[in-house]
Design a protein around this motif. Sequence first.
Motif: not given
Lengths: 143, 140
Positions: B99, A59-60, A33, B15, B102-104
């Motif tokens: 990672g 990802l989000p 990433i 994610g 970015l997902a959060a």
Amino acid sequence: MTDFAPALGTLGGLLIGCGAGLLLLRNGRIAGISGILAQTLWPSAGEERGWRIMFLIGLPLGAAVVTVFRGPLTLEIHSDPLWLASAGILVGVGTRLGNGCTSGHGVCGIARKSPRSLGATATFLSVGAITVFVTRHLLGLGQ
Amino acid sequence: MKSWATALLSGGLFGAGLAISEMTNPARVIGFLDITGEWDPTLAFVMGAALVVSFLSVQLAGRDGSAAAQPPASGIDASLLCGAALFGVGWGLAGLCPGPALAALISGSTDVILFVGAMVVGMAGFEIAQRYRRPPTHAA
């Protein structure tokens, strides 16, 4: 403090592995990433941005799908802004200098039996644990 | 465009996995790194399960002759270990790595936005330092 959640951890890990496996098998790419983010912002000659942007958007979005079923993400952050910003800068510089993070080295690189990834993962895990020991137990910071 | 759809799905699975396992929660990551405190081993299960699937896909990709399935030719060097150590300090301080951070972002948390912004600043600083040290070589 968080409670041990082996089942959700395993399920999450399987999904992460499937994500990495899909990218490797269909696109021949490594799901690292920090590298994907850096190549999106400052692509090297001949590297394309398109698929990287799509991965980063995923990802989000993937996390958002989970929130539909399980409610909003739990985020327990006890750090003040200066602390978080310093940590972010260290993570940014460190992942570029060390050529990867938890995903690229930890999940993908070890699976490829890369000595570099094994070395990097052992290093960031131990240094991370030492950092928590020093800040939380020696200095009594950050709860 | 097919590779774009694959990348979106791959990022989405990644994610979702980070969110389900709560790796997006800094307290859970710090709980794993806190081996002398109230240790939360969840992260080891996340990484272990991810590695099993990742390892199997590397085996499959290797059979197809994919170059990405091969380990890099270069060995361990000082910049790798220094970089991993700096990353380890930041990871231990915040409980966030690229990672999960970015997902959060989906949470809209200003703390996460700040962390991601600072991370990009750190990456930019590295990028600038690299260009200063080694001017870009243009392919002939």
